[in-house]
Design a protein around this motif. Structure first.
Motif, PDB file in Angstrom:
ATOM      1  N   TYR A   1      57.116  82.531 -14.186  1.00 25.50           N
ATOM      2  CA  TYR A   1      57.758  80.465 -14.352  1.00 25.50           C
ATOM      3  C   TYR A   1      56.461  80.076 -14.866  1.00 25.50           C
ATOM      4  O   TYR A   1      55.233  80.325 -14.355  1.00 25.50           O
ATOM      5  CB  TYR A   1      57.754  80.386 -13.091  1.00 25.50           C
ATOM      6  CG  TYR A   1      59.217  81.203 -12.618  1.00 25.50           C
ATOM      7  CD1 TYR A   1      60.360  80.122 -13.009  1.00 25.50           C
ATOM      8  CD2 TYR A   1      59.379  82.182 -12.036  1.00 25.50           C
ATOM      9  CE1 TYR A   1      61.815  80.695 -12.834  1.00 25.50           C
ATOM     10  CE2 TYR A   1      61.222  82.808 -11.983  1.00 25.50           C
ATOM     11  CZ  TYR A   1      61.257  82.491 -12.426  1.00 25.50           C
ATOM     12  OH  TYR A   1      63.097  82.889 -11.886  1.00 25.50           O
TER      13      TYR A   1
ATOM     14  N   SER B   1      51.991  82.176 -16.609  1.00 20.32           N
ATOM     15  CA  SER B   1      52.934  81.786 -16.147  1.00 20.32           C
ATOM     16  C   SER B   1      52.700  83.156 -14.574  1.00 20.32           C
ATOM     17  O   SER B   1      52.281  83.767 -14.963  1.00 20.32           O
ATOM     18  CB  SER B   1      54.043  82.260 -16.822  1.00 20.32           C
ATOM     19  OG  SER B   1      54.063  83.691 -17.824  1.00 20.32           O
TER      20      SER B   1
ATOM     21  N   ARG C   1      65.944  82.343 -20.607  1.00 17.57           N
ATOM     22  CA  ARG C   1      65.207  82.646 -19.306  1.00 17.57           C
ATOM     23  C   ARG C   1      65.981  83.550 -18.225  1.00 17.57           C
ATOM     24  O   ARG C   1      65.516  84.194 -17.727  1.00 17.57           O
ATOM     25  CB  ARG C   1      65.179  81.489 -18.647  1.00 17.57           C
ATOM     26  CG  ARG C   1      65.321  81.635 -17.157  1.00 17.57           C
ATOM     27  CD  ARG C   1      63.420  81.961 -16.662  1.00 17.57           C
ATOM     28  NE  ARG C   1      62.919  80.888 -17.426  1.00 17.57           N
ATOM     29  CZ  ARG C   1      61.182  80.808 -17.220  1.00 17.57           C
ATOM     30  NH1 ARG C   1      61.103  81.729 -17.027  1.00 17.57           N
ATOM     31  NH2 ARG C   1      61.054  79.550 -17.321  1.00 17.57           N
TER      32      ARG C   1
END
Length: 337
Positions: A5, A42, A221
């Protein structure tokens, strides 16, 4: 491969809002402080939650959940919240939010309608992890403030819940209307009246324009996008330049031509079918929604000349591009040649 993320932008935003050092936050979770300058940083789900807890420790004061909720409800553009804001009603908005929530964090959100009430529940999406209770309180406040902003009404939950071992501060309790109950999940319950309350921010046309892009992001995703989908997306980008052969696409996707053809066969399609589909879908959109001339559209679709486009389009539809545009726009299409 574990989902990661992006946190670069939010780390800087929260650092500024809470007057804390992003470098110190990163050091607390065992990461290099130099990453604070990396917009593309991330992390995995476990580190994502640890960073939240580290920011709370660095802030070292009560009420940060309320401060962040109010700032974010009126601040940075986030796809899931935009999806929420464009909906017709609060219920639909929260349902959309639940769909796109994985775009910004390792959180699973569910919306149900027991006895016509609206119940939103939330927990960590990664197995074996728990959402920090403080983050849960932030989500309750944030979603409620968005509900009030998007409806223009003083929407107040009927009930809320947080995991055990965490006490909401008095201001948060006052804002939510009642003290959150102790439960395994983070949740909010709204009345039937509030569930069906229309949003003053609703925009069906804007949502229709942006939804496909959001869904593409979600497919990437969640790892659910097919090779067919990836090729059609790549073709849409490559068509104007003319690099649209199977060899071109195989190189672009780091596959051998043989592997590309085999996998497409397993998906029940072929490269030529996808090329035709992409060209047809894009030609429809250009003819309906743009003022581009037919020669311009022909170029953007990668045809050698306009007559080739005419022949292909007639094969797809049985009509000419000009006649199609005139019919689709009620005779008001622009620049037909």
């Amino acid at each position: 491969m574990a989902t990661r993320y992006a946190i670069g932008a939010s780390l800087k935003q929260m650092g500024a809002l809470l007057d804390i050092s992003p470098e110190r936050v990163l050091r607390r979770v065992g990461l290099s402080a130099t990453l604070a300058d990396d917009e593309d940083i991330s992390v995995g789900a476990d580190t994502y939650f640890k960073i939240w807890d580290a920011m709370r420790v660095e802030a070292d004061r009560p009420g940060i959940e309320m401060d962040l909720a109010m700032a974010y409800a009126h601040g940075p553009f986030l796809p899931p919240i935009f999806a929420y804001s464009c909906a017709e009603t609060l219920a639909l908005g929260l349902t959309r939010l639940s769909i796109f929530k994985p775009l910004i964090g390792p959180v699973k959100m569910e919306v149900t309608r027991p006895n016509k009430r609206l119940v939103m529940s939330m927990k960590a999406s990664a197995a074996g992890l728990s959402m920090p209770p403080s983050m849960g309180l932030f989500e309750l406040l944030y979603i409620t403030e968005c509900a009030r902003t998007f409806t223009g009404a003083r929407v107040t939950p009927l009930a809320s819940s947080l995991p055990s071992g965490f006490e909401a501060d008095p201001d948060s309790i006052d804002y939510l209307g009642t003290k959150p109950l102790v439960s395994g999940d983070v949740s909010l319950t709204f009345s039937e009246e509030d569930a069906e309350r229309p949003l003053i921010t609703r925009s069906a046309s804007l949502w229709e324009t942006l939804e496909p892009g959001f869904r593409e992001q979600l497919e990437d995703r969640m790892g659910t996008v097919t090779l067919s989908g990836r090729i059609k997306r790549a073709l849409a980008e490559a068509l104007p330049g003319g690099s649209t052969s199977a060899d071109d696409m195989a190189r672009r996707l780091n596959l051998s031509k043989r592997s590309l053809q085999r996998r497409l066969s397993e998906e029940g399609t072929s490269f030529q079918e996808l090329l035709n589909e992409t060209r047809f879908e894009m030609s429809e959109r250009y003819l309906k929604d743009s003022g581009l001339s037919v020669p311009e559209i022909s170029y953007l679709l990668g045809f050698r000349d306009t007559s080739s486009f005419f022949r292909a389009f007639h094969g797809w539809t049985g009509t000419t591009p000009g006649d199609y545009r005139s019919s689709a726009t009620g005779g008001h299409g622009a620049r037909l040649n």
